[in-house]
Design a protein around this motif. Structure first.
Motif, short mmCIF file in Angstrom:
data_model
loop_
_atom_site.label_atom_id
_atom_site.label_comp_id
_atom_site.label_asym_id
_atom_site.label_seq_id
_atom_site.Cartn_x
_atom_site.Cartn_y
_atom_site.Cartn_z
N ASN A 4 -9.96 0.43 6.74
CA ASN A 4 -9.31 -0.84 6.43
C ASN A 4 -7.91 -0.67 5.87
OD1 ASN A 4 -11.36 -2.81 7.18
ND2 ASN A 4 -12.59 -1.76 5.66
N ASN A 5 -7.35 0.50 6.03
CA ASN A 5 -5.99 0.75 5.59
C ASN A 5 -5.21 1.49 6.67
OD1 ASN A 5 -5.41 0.00 2.59
ND2 ASN A 5 -7.54 0.70 2.67
N THR A 6 -3.98 1.07 6.83
CA THR A 6 -3.08 1.73 7.77
C THR A 6 -1.88 2.26 6.98
OG1 THR A 6 -1.75 -0.26 8.17
CG2 THR A 6 -3.71 0.07 9.59
N ASP A 32 -0.07 -0.38 5.09
CA ASP A 32 -0.61 -0.77 3.79
C ASP A 32 -0.08 0.10 2.66
OD1 ASP A 32 -2.33 -2.90 4.70
OD2 ASP A 32 -3.63 -1.34 5.55
N TYR A 91 -10.70 3.93 4.35
CA TYR A 91 -9.81 4.50 5.37
C TYR A 91 -9.68 3.60 6.59
CZ TYR A 91 -10.27 8.83 2.67
OH TYR A 91 -10.27 9.77 1.68
N ASP A 112 1.48 -0.05 11.30
CA ASP A 112 0.20 -0.77 11.29
C ASP A 112 -0.76 -0.29 12.37
OD1 ASP A 112 1.48 -1.86 13.49
OD2 ASP A 112 1.22 -3.95 12.87
#
Length: 136
Positions: free
Chosen positions: A128-130, A133, A126, A71
């Motif tokens: 808002n995503n790790t 995810d 990009y 995360d």
């Protein structure tokens, strides 16, 4: 279009993130499980290690492992390292800006306006995503 380097890098990172307790995994195992050329994967993993995503351990029980929590690994970072600039043209790049040779006025350029929207949409995804995810 996404390069194979980036696609395989994401697959390898996801595979490593799915391992319990950041267990080191040998390149051969990752390559086999993800159907990636071992030689190509070596280069990708080395790039990820040099950029602070992976650690490596030599010898028995060795291999590659995540040194950050899934995360904490933003897709913006991964994409820039593996793929390069996020923008499709240099005149809208945040980190790799260059003026286009064929454009006298960026503010009036229709391509520039469209590519700003494309860049911003990609950055939204990009940012808002790790890596975490991608495991869901």
């Amino acid at each position: 279009m996404l390069s194979k380097k980036t696609k395989y890098g994401l697959k390898a990172l996801t595979f490593l993130a799915s391992q319990p307790n950041s267990t080191p995994i040998q390149i051969a195992e990752i390559a086999k499980q993800e159907n990636i050329s071992q030689k190509f994967l070596e280069s990708i993993l080395l790039t990820l290690r040099r950029n602070g995503f992976l650690g490596s351990k030599k010898g028995k029980g060795g291999g590659y492992y995540l040194i950050k929590k899934p995360d904490e690994i933003l897709m913006t970072e991964v994409m820039r390292i593996l793929e390069g600039p996020i923008s499709m043209v240099p005149c809208v790049s945040l980190n790799f800006y260059e003026k286009c040779d064929d454009c006298p006025d960026e503010t009036a350029c229709s391509v520039h306006k469209l590519m700003l929207k494309v860049r911003d949409a990609n950055l939204e995804v990009y940012r808002n995503n790790t890596l975490a995810d991608l495991l869901k």
